[in-house]
Design an enzyme around this catalytic site. Structure first.
Site, PDB file in Angstrom:
ATOM      1  N   PHE A  21       0.764  -1.139   0.041  1.00 11.32           N
ATOM      2  CA  PHE A  21      -0.050   0.065  -0.092  1.00 11.32           C
ATOM      3  C   PHE A  21       0.777   1.274  -0.034  1.00 11.32           C
ATOM      4  O   PHE A  21       1.586   1.638   0.807  1.00 11.32           O
ATOM      5  CB  PHE A  21      -0.731   0.088   1.437  1.00 11.32           C
ATOM      6  CG  PHE A  21      -1.841   1.264   1.316  1.00 11.32           C
ATOM      7  CD1 PHE A  21      -2.856   1.426   0.458  1.00 11.32           C
ATOM      8  CD2 PHE A  21      -1.632   2.124   2.352  1.00 11.32           C
ATOM      9  CE1 PHE A  21      -3.585   2.489   0.512  1.00 11.32           C
ATOM     10  CE2 PHE A  21      -2.439   3.413   2.293  1.00 11.32           C
ATOM     11  CZ  PHE A  21      -3.610   3.582   1.457  1.00 11.32           C
ATOM     12  N   GLY A  22       0.828   2.366  -0.877  1.00 10.73           N
ATOM     13  CA  GLY A  22       1.348   3.393  -1.047  1.00 10.73           C
ATOM     14  C   GLY A  22       0.544   4.418  -0.611  1.00 10.73           C
ATOM     15  O   GLY A  22      -0.475   4.628  -1.217  1.00 10.73           O
ATOM     16  N   TYR A  23       1.077   5.511   0.203  1.00 11.56           N
ATOM     17  CA  TYR A  23       0.057   6.505   0.705  1.00 11.56           C
ATOM     18  C   TYR A  23       1.070   7.820   0.821  1.00 11.56           C
ATOM     19  O   TYR A  23       0.472   9.074   0.972  1.00 11.56           O
ATOM     20  CB  TYR A  23      -0.316   6.261   2.104  1.00 11.56           C
ATOM     21  CG  TYR A  23       0.810   5.861   2.983  1.00 11.56           C
ATOM     22  CD1 TYR A  23       1.358   6.813   3.506  1.00 11.56           C
ATOM     23  CD2 TYR A  23       1.070   4.788   3.471  1.00 11.56           C
ATOM     24  CE1 TYR A  23       2.458   6.739   4.789  1.00 11.56           C
ATOM     25  CE2 TYR A  23       2.208   4.405   4.309  1.00 11.56           C
ATOM     26  CZ  TYR A  23       2.811   5.209   4.964  1.00 11.56           C
ATOM     27  OH  TYR A  23       3.884   5.338   5.983  1.00 11.56           O
ATOM     28  N   GLY A  24       2.274   7.807   0.558  1.00  9.91           N
ATOM     29  CA  GLY A  24       3.063   8.984   0.452  1.00  9.91           C
ATOM     30  C   GLY A  24       3.594   9.143  -0.894  1.00  9.91           C
ATOM     31  O   GLY A  24       3.074   8.968  -1.981  1.00  9.91           O
ATOM     32  N   SER A  25       5.195   9.009  -1.094  1.00 13.72           N
ATOM     33  CA  SER A  25       5.653   9.319  -2.440  1.00 13.72           C
ATOM     34  C   SER A  25       5.286   7.963  -3.552  1.00 13.72           C
ATOM     35  O   SER A  25       5.683   8.180  -4.833  1.00 13.72           O
ATOM     36  CB  SER A  25       6.978   9.696  -2.323  1.00 13.72           C
ATOM     37  OG  SER A  25       7.746   8.304  -1.878  1.00 13.72           O
ATOM     38  N   GLU A  97      12.345   2.038   2.535  1.00 12.53           N
ATOM     39  CA  GLU A  97      11.527   2.326   3.519  1.00 12.53           C
ATOM     40  C   GLU A  97      11.995   2.152   4.777  1.00 12.53           C
ATOM     41  O   GLU A  97      11.846   2.973   5.871  1.00 12.53           O
ATOM     42  CB  GLU A  97       9.909   1.627   3.300  1.00 12.53           C
ATOM     43  CG  GLU A  97       9.398   2.161   1.866  1.00 12.53           C
ATOM     44  CD  GLU A  97       8.939   3.615   1.673  1.00 12.53           C
ATOM     45  OE1 GLU A  97       8.885   4.131   2.790  1.00 12.53           O
ATOM     46  OE2 GLU A  97       9.098   3.784   0.564  1.00 12.53           O
TER      47      GLU A  97
END
Length: 246
Positions: A21-25, A97
């Protein structure tokens, strides 16, 4: 809850593919080849700019501020689920990350906006007070001041925040992310006060949207970053934002 995370982990073990899940860059700069992509949300987490970063959007002793997730029962965070293929993608993310970003892994359930797609377990990278890069809570004014004065090897911290805000505005026009948008508004004001323009902080020549793959199954387009700077300026008035001259 702990039980929910354990159930999600068990589902992921038997899943043929691993999803992140991506929520930033990650929503606009994945940095790796991935398979299918779904736009949607996870429950029980809130996006906050409480994590410091000295490797990408800051420098040693002068960290930028980047997004993390904090657990809040009634909150929802919108982003993308990306299908990982091969160990190289996971190794890349773990280095980006965890080793460089100070995040840890968790598993939760992702819900796609595409109603024909079932909910799936996803890997999510989060940071908390146990992280050596943790900065903790601060108001939008304080965060924006730190962001506008931070830059690192991956670019200016302003770009990180603004591209994420642009992605939400363009891709999810009915979503209101108060924390993100309050910081965005403060940044726009500070840029104007400095007599600068948003372009001064952005890597204009790079179209990160080309890094998305296999998005035909989604109902919302993800190719929103080509020419997005000018489109954003045209539309920010409609979003009650204080615009800057582009």
């Amino acid at each position: 809850s702990e039980t929910k995370h354990k159930d999600s982990y068990l589902n992921m073990i038997i899943s043929p593919f691993l999803w992140v899940f991506g929520y930033g860059s990650l929503v606009w700069k994945p940095g790796f080849e991935h398979g299918s992509l779904e736009i949607g949300y996870i429950e029980g987490f809130a996006r906050r700019f409480w994590q410091g970063n000295e490797n990408h959007r800051g420098t040693p002793g002068k960290p930028g501020r980047v997004a993390t997730l904090i657990e809040e029962e009634d909150e929802v965070t919108y982003g993308v689920a990306m299908e990982l293929r091969g160990e190289e993608a996971l190794d890349y993310l773990n280095n980006r990350e965890m080793k460089l970003g100070g995040y840890e892994q968790k598993i939760t359930m992702f819900h796609s906006f595409n109603s024909s797609k079932p909910s799936i377990p996803v890997l999510v990278y989060i940071a908390n007070e146990n992280s050596t890069s943790w900065l903790g809570p601060a108001g939008p004014e304080v965060i924006a001041e730190q962001v506008i004065n931070s830059e690192g090897p991956s670019g200016h911290n302003v770009e990180y925040v603004m591209r994420l805000a642009m992605w939400v505005h363009q891709t999810l026009p009915n979503v209101r992310d108060e924390h993100l948008f309050e910081i965005e508004e403060k940044l726009l004001s500070k840029i104007e006060e400095k007599g600068m323009v948003l372009e001064d902080f952005m890597e204009i020549g790079k179209d990160y949207s080309s890094e998305y793959r296999d998005t035909s199954a989604t109902d919302v387009t993800t190719n929103v970053l080509s020419g997005v700077i000018s489109e954003y300026a045209d539309g920010c008035g409609r979003n009650s934002l204080k615009c800057v001259k582009m």
